[in-house]
Scaffold this motif. Sequence first.
Motif, PDB file in Angstrom:
ATOM      1  N   LEU A   1       0.614   7.230   5.853  1.00  0.00           N
ATOM      2  CA  LEU A   1       1.272   6.268   6.737  1.00  0.00           C
ATOM      3  C   LEU A   1       0.567   6.184   8.093  1.00  0.00           C
ATOM      4  CD1 LEU A   1       5.036   7.044   6.011  1.00  0.00           C
ATOM      5  CD2 LEU A   1       3.726   5.026   5.255  1.00  0.00           C
ATOM      6  N   TRP A   2      -0.001   7.275   8.570  1.00  0.00           N
ATOM      7  CA  TRP A   2      -0.726   7.255   9.843  1.00  0.00           C
ATOM      8  C   TRP A   2      -1.994   6.407   9.747  1.00  0.00           C
ATOM      9  CZ3 TRP A   2       0.424   8.208  14.694  1.00  0.00           C
ATOM     10  CH2 TRP A   2       1.523   9.011  14.978  1.00  0.00           C
ATOM     11  N   GLN A   3      -2.518   6.202   8.545  1.00  0.00           N
ATOM     12  CA  GLN A   3      -3.714   5.376   8.348  1.00  0.00           C
ATOM     13  C   GLN A   3      -3.337   3.978   7.903  1.00  0.00           C
ATOM     14  OE1 GLN A   3      -5.886   7.875   5.513  1.00  0.00           O
ATOM     15  NE2 GLN A   3      -7.499   7.917   7.045  1.00  0.00           N
ATOM     16  N   GLY A   4      -2.546   3.881   6.841  1.00  0.00           N
ATOM     17  CA  GLY A   4      -2.188   2.596   6.269  1.00  0.00           C
ATOM     18  C   GLY A   4      -3.386   1.922   5.633  1.00  0.00           C
ATOM     19  N   PRO A   5      -3.209   0.678   5.210  1.00  0.00           N
ATOM     20  CA  PRO A   5      -4.317  -0.071   4.620  1.00  0.00           C
ATOM     21  C   PRO A   5      -5.332  -0.469   5.695  1.00  0.00           C
ATOM     22  CG  PRO A   5      -2.376  -1.459   4.801  1.00  0.00           C
ATOM     23  CD  PRO A   5      -1.963  -0.080   5.215  1.00  0.00           C
TER      24      PRO A   5
ATOM     25  N   VAL B   1      -1.877   1.623  13.088  1.00  0.00           N
ATOM     26  CA  VAL B   1      -0.664   2.418  13.232  1.00  0.00           C
ATOM     27  C   VAL B   1      -0.672   3.083  14.599  1.00  0.00           C
ATOM     28  CG1 VAL B   1       0.671   4.347  12.297  1.00  0.00           C
ATOM     29  CG2 VAL B   1      -0.527   2.788  10.744  1.00  0.00           C
ATOM     30  N   ASP B   2       0.389   2.817  15.374  1.00  0.00           N
ATOM     31  CA  ASP B   2       0.524   3.410  16.698  1.00  0.00           C
ATOM     32  C   ASP B   2       1.405   4.658  16.679  1.00  0.00           C
ATOM     33  OD1 ASP B   2      -1.033   1.357  17.781  1.00  0.00           O
ATOM     34  OD2 ASP B   2       0.724   0.120  18.227  1.00  0.00           O
TER      35      ASP B   2
ATOM     36  N   GLY C   1       0.817  -1.212   0.000  1.00  0.00           N
ATOM     37  CA  GLY C   1       0.000   0.000   0.000  1.00  0.00           C
ATOM     38  C   GLY C   1       0.847   1.256   0.000  1.00  0.00           C
ATOM     39  N   THR C   2       1.946   1.213   0.747  1.00  0.00           N
ATOM     40  CA  THR C   2       2.856   2.356   0.777  1.00  0.00           C
ATOM     41  C   THR C   2       3.460   2.588  -0.602  1.00  0.00           C
ATOM     42  OG1 THR C   2       3.374   1.973   3.106  1.00  0.00           O
ATOM     43  CG2 THR C   2       4.958   3.283   1.835  1.00  0.00           C
TER      44      THR C   2
END
Length: 88
Positions: A60-64, A69-70, A20-21
């Motif tokens: 990146l804070w959400q991602g798939p 994401v912490d 995804g990235t």
Amino acid sequence: MPAARFLVRGRVQGVSFRAGTREQALALGIEGHAVNLPDGRVEVLAIGDAAALDALERWLWQGPPAARVDAVERTVLPGQAASGFRIA
């Protein structure tokens, strides 16, 4: 070209996070890589214009959907050159 290293922590391995990235990075015109680290984090090296790097960080804070994401740690790097975007 501006560059940044992102370390992403949470449930980010085994959930298509790197793929995804890569998809997001290519859509934003970013080059670099996304790599699983032994400690469970994902390292993302991103090279592109500043607005694109900011947009990638937001993603990146959400991602798939399956990711959790912490934390996302961003380190600004000296300008770099790359070719494409790889996952490893």
